[in-house]
Design a protein around this motif. Structure first.
Motif, mmCIF file in Angstrom:
data_model
loop_
_atom_site.group_PDB
_atom_site.id
_atom_site.type_symbol
_atom_site.label_atom_id
_atom_site.label_comp_id
_atom_site.label_asym_id
_atom_site.label_seq_id
_atom_site.Cartn_x
_atom_site.Cartn_y
_atom_site.Cartn_z
ATOM 1 N N SER A 79 -12.591 0.355 -5.970
ATOM 2 C CA SER A 79 -11.166 0.040 -5.819
ATOM 3 C C SER A 79 -10.330 0.782 -6.857
ATOM 4 O O SER A 79 -10.712 0.905 -8.027
ATOM 5 C CB SER A 79 -10.948 -1.463 -5.975
ATOM 6 N N GLN A 80 -9.184 1.253 -6.400
ATOM 7 C CA GLN A 80 -8.248 1.973 -7.245
ATOM 8 C C GLN A 80 -6.917 1.221 -7.304
ATOM 9 O O GLN A 80 -6.565 0.516 -6.365
ATOM 10 C CB GLN A 80 -8.011 3.382 -6.693
ATOM 11 N N PRO A 81 -6.165 1.406 -8.389
ATOM 12 C CA PRO A 81 -4.837 0.763 -8.440
ATOM 13 C C PRO A 81 -3.974 1.109 -7.225
ATOM 14 O O PRO A 81 -3.165 0.284 -6.790
ATOM 15 C CB PRO A 81 -4.245 1.304 -9.740
ATOM 16 N N SER A 82 -4.182 2.294 -6.654
ATOM 17 C CA SER A 82 -3.402 2.682 -5.479
ATOM 18 C C SER A 82 -3.777 1.883 -4.231
ATOM 19 O O SER A 82 -3.081 1.962 -3.209
ATOM 20 C CB SER A 82 -3.579 4.178 -5.194
ATOM 21 N N ASP A 83 -4.864 1.131 -4.296
ATOM 22 C CA ASP A 83 -5.243 0.249 -3.180
ATOM 23 C C ASP A 83 -4.467 -1.066 -3.208
ATOM 24 O O ASP A 83 -4.568 -1.867 -2.274
ATOM 25 C CB ASP A 83 -6.741 -0.068 -3.225
#
Lengths: 111, 114
Positions: A79-83
């Protein structure tokens, strides 16, 4: 009445973890299942569709479907902050043009 | 997929007035839909816009309040009539490019009624 249930969240996961988003639906006639992502202030965008029991993988996303349990899920690996967004589950009955949208689960991925 | 544009992107209107929202698609599509999304809520289908005939409205929505046109396979309008503050919402146009495929959404129109 067709119902789609999602935990509203927010679901908070650390960056790099797996986020698991769940959805149950009431209509046993549902044959197509869609996951949409909606960033705050934006319109929904399709990220996954699944039609058969089992898993379907697309990059970091995996959709899982269990029609017997009337359950569909979306896993987001690494998971990425952009998710960080709201994820909408949308089953569709066979023969219908129109999916039924859940209220969505808010996902927050923190660094 | 399809490229969908909506006009206006946002508006602030006075109670009792009407606003027409336009939806334009860059290619011919089979189905066009209008949704409403109120703050913190999911998507509610208002109606299916049928080309050359009257729209099909969902329960709770009526033609007098939300007249819809679809003169061709790439364009539709939704009018929000005699507005009240309860009509403040995001209105989304959606299309199905080919029968049986999923829907794609336009950028939405943010409406605030004072």
């Amino acid at each position: 009445q067709k119902e789609v249930e999602q935990n509203s969240g927010p679901l908070s996961v650390p960056e790099g973890a797996i986020a698991s988003l769940n959805c149950t639906y009431s209509d046993r006639g549902s044959q197509s299942f869609f996951w949409y992502r909606q960033y705050s202030g934006k319109s929904p965008e399709l990220i996954m569709s699944i039609y058969s029991n089992g898993d379907k993988e697309d990059g970091r996303f995996t959709a899982q479907l269990n029609k017997a349990s009337q359950y569909v899920s979306l896993l987001i690996r690494d998971s990425q902050p952009s998710d960080s967004a709201t994820y909408l589950c949308a089953p569709r009955t066979g023969g219908s043009y129109i999916p039924t949208f859940g209220r969505g689960t808010s996902l927050i991925v923190h660094p | 997929s399809a490229v969908i544009s909506q006009k206006p992107s946002r508006d602030i209107c006075q109670r009792g007035t009407s606003l027409t929202i336009q939806c334009q698609v860059d290619s011919q599509v089979t189905m066009m839909f209008w949704y409403r999304q109120q703050p913190g809520q999911s998507l509610t289908l208002i109606a299916t816009a049928n080309q050359g005939s009257e729209a099909t409205y969902e329960s709770g929505f009526v033609i007098d309040k939300f007249p819809i046109s679809r003169p061709n396979l790439t364009f539709s309008t939704l009018t929000v009539s005699n507005m009240s503050p309860e009509d403040s919402s995001i209105y989304l146009c959606s299309v199905e490019v080919r029968t049986g495929e999923t829907q794609y959404f336009g950028p939405g129109t943010r409406l605030l009624v004072l």
